[in-house]
Scaffold this active site. Structure first.
Site, PDB file in Angstrom:
ATOM      1  N   HIS A 185      -5.796  -3.497  -7.954  1.00  0.00           N
ATOM      2  CA  HIS A 185      -6.260  -3.563  -9.342  1.00  0.00           C
ATOM      3  C   HIS A 185      -7.577  -2.798  -9.453  1.00  0.00           C
ATOM      4  O   HIS A 185      -8.319  -2.658  -8.468  1.00  0.00           O
ATOM      5  CB  HIS A 185      -6.491  -5.018  -9.766  1.00  0.00           C
ATOM      6  CG  HIS A 185      -5.237  -5.782 -10.069  1.00  0.00           C
ATOM      7  ND1 HIS A 185      -4.288  -5.340 -10.980  1.00  0.00           N
ATOM      8  CD2 HIS A 185      -4.779  -6.966  -9.581  1.00  0.00           C
ATOM      9  CE1 HIS A 185      -3.297  -6.223 -11.050  1.00  0.00           C
ATOM     10  NE2 HIS A 185      -3.565  -7.219 -10.213  1.00  0.00           N
ATOM     11  N   CYS A 190      -5.870   0.888 -11.939  1.00  0.00           N
ATOM     12  CA  CYS A 190      -6.326   1.159 -13.298  1.00  0.00           C
ATOM     13  C   CYS A 190      -7.783   1.601 -13.257  1.00  0.00           C
ATOM     14  O   CYS A 190      -8.554   1.195 -12.389  1.00  0.00           O
ATOM     15  CB  CYS A 190      -6.202  -0.092 -14.164  1.00  0.00           C
ATOM     16  SG  CYS A 190      -4.504  -0.477 -14.654  1.00  0.00           S
TER      17      CYS A 190
END
Length: 291
Positions: free
Chosen positions: A125, A167
């Site tokens: 992430h 991301c």
């Protein structure tokens, strides 16, 4: 922009840093010419016995964040392809921050003298300039710093390749229509030349700054899957930046989001980003002694 010839003494001031004047000592033209002839090859050296180490930092589970479903496929695909490319592949799963830092420091301190290069792939992430370990976020630059020229002498002059699947923010790329289609101060003579500490580094991010990176729950992430396809097809003969441009093209043209439970997030696009400080061309010729 002003310019000056080698051997000319001038005073320079750094843009946006301070008003300090930097005085340049006269260069030695004869040495510069020698350097250009002796050391400025167009391709990185691939005559070493080993390809190098490929470090995969795979984060699927987290203390507080959601599980990255589908990431297991990315990891297994990357292992297969990088092993085929004759890398020494090491996989680290769901590392807490302290252990991740320890692994990076340990790898940087190893003997890389017989290696052509280093490759690091991280799947996790992320957010704007932030990546996540199992237990906490950290600045993305921490991933590269242990391997810079001033921190890792063994890798000086060798390509250090980083691939970041994460991301980089929360923005969506809605795409646009294309035409009518859809959318050191050492003066020892043993050192022939000096290079920047940031030289020979390449980072490829899965998306553009500020934007999300897409991942299928079954098929894995768009970026890692596209990267592995292009590597599998072309690593033996294609120069790296040309190959990575093909990865960007594949992601940009072949993928778009399909989110049945959220119509507003349908048909979104993604654009990988390459930050290259490479100084030569990168090739991966087959090492027959490793076959």
């Amino acid at each position: 922009m002003s310019s000056f010839l080698a051997g000319h003494t001038t005073d320079l001031i750094a843009d946006g840093v301070s008003n300090a004047i930097v005085h340049l000592e006269p260069a030695q033209p004869t040495l510069a010419v020698q350097n250009a002839n002796d050391t400025f090859e167009e391709e990185y050296d691939t005559s070493n016995p080993r390809r190098g180490k490929a470090i995969i930092l795979h984060h699927e589970n987290f203390r507080e964040l959601t599980k990255r479903e589908g990431s297991g496929r990315d990891c297994s695909t990357a292992i297969t392809v990088l092993t085929c490319m004759q890398f020494d592949v090491r996989v680290y799963q769901d590392l807490p921050f302290a252990e991740l830092c320890s692994v990076l420091k340990e790898v940087a301190s190893e003997d890389h003298s017989d290696d052509d290069c280093l490759l690091v792939m991280i799947m996790t992430h992320g957010d704007d300039d932030v990546l996540y370990a199992y237990d906490r976020p950290y600045n993305a630059d921490l991933l590269f710093q242990p391997f810079m020229g001033d921190a890792c002498p063994m890798l000086r002059g060798k390509p250090k390749l980083f691939f970041v699947q994460a991301c980089r923010g929360t923005e969506f790329d809605r795409g646009v229509r294309l035409g009518y289609g859809c959318a050191d101060n050492d003066t020892s003579e043993s050192h022939k030349y000096v290079i920047p500490s940031t030289a020979d580094l390449l980072v490829m991010y899965s998306s553009y700054k500020g934007h999300v990176s897409w991942r299928s729950l079954e098929g894995g992430s768009w970026f890692i899957q596209a990267l592995c396809v292009e590597l599998e097809l072309n690593w033996r003969h294609m120069e790296l930046l040309q190959l990575l441009t093909a990865v960007s093209r594949r992601v940009a043209y072949d993928y778009q989001s399909k989110v049945p439970q959220s119509e507003a997030n349908n048909a979104m696009k993604q654009m990988p980003t390459i930050v290259s400080m490479l100084t030569k061309a990168v090739y991966f010729p087959v090492k027959k002694q490793l076959q």
